[in-house]
Design a protein around this motif. Structure first.
Motif, PDB file in Angstrom:
ATOM      1  N   LYS A 373      85.924  31.329  22.035  1.00  0.00           N
ATOM      2  CA  LYS A 373      86.212  32.710  22.421  1.00  0.00           C
ATOM      3  C   LYS A 373      84.918  33.508  22.586  1.00  0.00           C
ATOM      4  O   LYS A 373      83.940  33.306  21.874  1.00  0.00           O
ATOM      5  N   ILE A 374      84.958  34.439  23.558  1.00  0.00           N
ATOM      6  CA  ILE A 374      83.814  35.302  23.863  1.00  0.00           C
ATOM      7  C   ILE A 374      84.149  36.728  23.471  1.00  0.00           C
ATOM      8  O   ILE A 374      85.255  37.215  23.731  1.00  0.00           O
ATOM      9  N   PHE A 410      77.860  41.618  24.718  1.00  0.00           N
ATOM     10  CA  PHE A 410      78.447  40.304  25.004  1.00  0.00           C
ATOM     11  C   PHE A 410      77.926  39.291  23.976  1.00  0.00           C
ATOM     12  O   PHE A 410      76.757  39.333  23.602  1.00  0.00           O
ATOM     13  N   GLN A 412      78.982  35.105  21.856  1.00  0.00           N
ATOM     14  CA  GLN A 412      79.880  33.990  21.540  1.00  0.00           C
ATOM     15  C   GLN A 412      80.384  34.173  20.114  1.00  0.00           C
ATOM     16  O   GLN A 412      79.615  34.495  19.200  1.00  0.00           O
TER      17      GLN A 412
END
Length: 648
Positions: A373-374, A410, A412
């Protein structure tokens, strides 16, 4: 079959005594099937384990669509079984002949060589390497290995062509003369699947040979059975009813795929001439007088064939001199406290199951990591370009904050992967499986790390092979020894002199030379038919003499590495004797025989084929004059008396 029995079996409505016999043997096989079928599901599981088969789940289907690896079955059992089978195969086949006869008395040594050669010929004609491989494979996978050995004579009619006919035309016309010849006469050996073998389970499996019956089942085409009917081997085939689904359901556990499929479809297009028939072939001890099949008041072994559990198509007395069932069986781990013993697959199942789970959980974890998932700020990116996987550019949203750069909006999602050590941990379970089975790296031809001397390597190899050699000895004693004994009994009972000569070849020798009293010159002796004499001893006129034969076979369990060590020790002894010829004479040791033994252990064979054949003609020395230097040391250091053929 007797003509009277054929006439009874041909009737559309068979006599009551035949129906009674059919019900009797079917009920006996049913008892065995109920016991044996309890292992069928376990055997199915073992077959899937060995083959690496597992039903795919939703994750596997998705991985297949995404061109990713599916979850797997770690092939530990496959590797262990194949190593065991290869070891036992090489151990059992390392000799010149598979069966090495150990006669029980001096009178049996005369046909020892003939027996070993004729047995080897039968094994070769039956494709013994494949049969032995399947036997060992079944023993490891299912815990049971079964074969059937029967006697057969195949005859063919061929055109009689003169030897001076130079034509290469291999066809023949209506007017050509045909002669009947024996194409094959000998033992017929077949593997029997454990799914299709039914011993008398009222006794422990270790005592199956003492039971009242033993049977197997095969599927055969009705056309083949009709050909057998023409040959007089079966009767009444046209009256056999197709096996229905209801009959199969009553069996509970039948593993006859073709018959099951045929019963599910019913009668197809009414083509009754092209159907499969399930033959239950029962060998059973019966008192003929009780069943109106003879006057004997003692038990006789009969062969009864039942087609589709519907009617009897064959009844025949088995006249084998060995008076035993034609089946032979071995177990992976004989234990009279277990009805049916475990196999190597059963022993390794739980360990392999854990191994597969650990590897598959790692695969799933890595897959989730790849699809991880990001975390992204929706106000910082243009959603349409962000979600478009084909777009090479992700645009920032209008008015996106510039402070901190893109990485601040943004990232990870990070998590701790508990499966990271799974692959390393599998090494422990692999070693655990090897310890449990006794089939380790040394048996697989792999040495563990570290330096090791030749003596240590030999000790480790011998130790690692100990358990497998034990299993090989048990298989030989419980199965192969009995198989060889029955094969030899069949040959001595049924082999004709014509076939015997074809196998061993013609061998004409001459008796001792005589002196012609008139001329004083040597005169050649009379020719002797050696093969004819051997056959007379091999094949007694009264076959009842073969009953209770006590001839057995021996198994050489010496490994190649152990033979090399023995050869090295004998070679060192030979070198010492050659350096000191007086020692050879003092200990009465023949150096040439010692050298032959070394070469045999090395796998080269005896050196007799390299000897100088240009020997002195005895006719040139009729008075047996002894050379002056006889018994004196020769230039090569070996006493000529020691080298003489008489002493050898």
């Amino acid at each position: 079959m007797d003509q009277a029995i054929i006439d009874m079996l041909k009737k559309e409505q068979q006599p009551d005594e035949i129906k009674k016999l059919k019900d009797h043997v079917v009920s006996l096989v049913k008892i065995s099937r109920q016991a044996m079928s309890k292992k069928y599901k376990n055997w199915d599981k073992n077959q899937d384990i060995y083959s690496g088969i597992r039903p795919p789940d939703e994750e596997d289907e998705k991985a297949n669509r995404d061109a990713e690896p599916e979850k797997m079955v770690v092939p530990l059992t496959y590797a262990q079984i194949q190593t065991l089978v290869a070891f036992l195969y090489l151990l059992l086949t390392q000799g010149k002949y598979f069966f090495n006869l150990d006669p029980s008395g001096d009178e049996d040594y005369g046909y020892r060589a003939s027996a070993e050669r004729t047995l080897q010929r039968d094994l070769t004609r039956n494709g013994w390497s494949i049969i032995l491989y399947q036997l060992l494979l079944d023993t490891a996978k299912f815990g049971l290995g079964i074969t059937n050995c029967s006697w057969e004579t195949k005859k063919v009619k061929v055109p009689k062509v003169s030897s001076d006919n130079g034509s290469m035309d291999l066809t023949y016309g209506e007017g050509d003369m045909l002669v009947e010849r024996i194409k094959y006469q000998g033992n017929k050996i077949r593997n029997i699947s454990p799914y299709r073998w039914f011993p008398d389970t009222r006794r422990p499996l270790s005592e199956w040979a003492d039971g009242k019956f033993c049977a197997d089942e095969i599927e055969e085409d009705s056309k083949w059975l009709k050909q057998m009917e023409k040959d007089g081997d079966v009767a009444g085939i046209k009256h056999v009813s197709p096996m229905s689904k209801n009959v199969l359901e009553k069996r509970k556990g039948t593993r006859q795929d073709t018959i099951v499929a045929q019963a599910d479809k019913g009668k197809k297009d009414g083509k009754e001439d092209d159907k499969m028939v399930l033959l239950t072939r029962v060998q059973v001890w019966l008192v003929p007088k009780d069943w109106e099949m003879g006057e004997e008041t003692y038990e006789v072994m009969f062969w009864v064939w039942v087609a589709n559990d519907d009617r009897v198509v064959r009844i025949q007395k088995l006249g084998y001199a060995h008076q035993e069932f034609t089946y032979d069986m071995c177990q992976f781990s004989p234990d009279e406290h277990n009805k049916i013993c475990e196999s190597l697959s059963d022993v390794l199942f739980n360990i392999q199951d854990v191994l597969s789970w650990m590897v598959n959980s790692r695969i799933v974890a890595v897959r989730r990591g790849i699809d991880g998932k990001i975390v992204a700020d929706p106000d910082a990116f243009d959603r349409e370009s962000f979600e478009n996987s084909e777009s090479p550019v992700v645009w920032l949203a209008k008015g996106a904050p510039k402070l901190g750069g893109v990485n601040s909006h943004f990232g990870q999602l990070q998590y701790s992967d508990p499966t990271r050590q799974n692959i390393a941990d599998t090494q422990y379970f692999t070693q655990l499986g090897q310890s449990v089975s006794g089939i380790n790296e040394n048996a697989m031809g792999q040495f563990s790390g570290g330096r090791r001397s030749a003596t240590e390597a030999r000790a480790v190899t011998s130790g690692s092979a100990g358990r497998m050699k034990l299993l090989g000895s048990l298989i030989f004693d419980s199965h192969l020894n009995n198989l060889g004994r029955k094969m030899l009994s069949n040959q001595r009972q049924g082999m004709t002199e014509e076939v015997f000569r074809k196998i061993l070849g013609e061998q004409i020798t001459t008796g001792p030379d005589h002196i012609d009293p008139t001329t004083g010159q040597p005169m050649a002796g009379m020719p002797i038919d050696k093969i004819g004499e051997d056959y007379a001893q091999f094949h007694p006129e009264d076959s009842s003499e073969l009953v209770g034969s006590e001839d057995f076979f021996v198994m050489d369990v010496t490994l190649e590495s152990e033979k090399g060590y023995i050869a090295q020790s004998l070679q060192e002894l030979l070198q010492s004797l050659m350096a000191n010829p007086e020692a050879a004479a003092a200990f009465n040791i023949n150096p040439k025989a010692l050298l032959d033994e070394v070469m045999e252990l090395r796998g080269v064979g005896g050196l007799s084929r390299f000897e100088n054949k240009q020997q002195q003609n005895p006719h040139q020395n009729p008075h047996n004059i002894v050379p002056e230097n006889a018994g004196q040391p020769q230039p090569n250091g070996v006493d000529s008396a020691v080298q003489s053929p008489a002493s050898i």
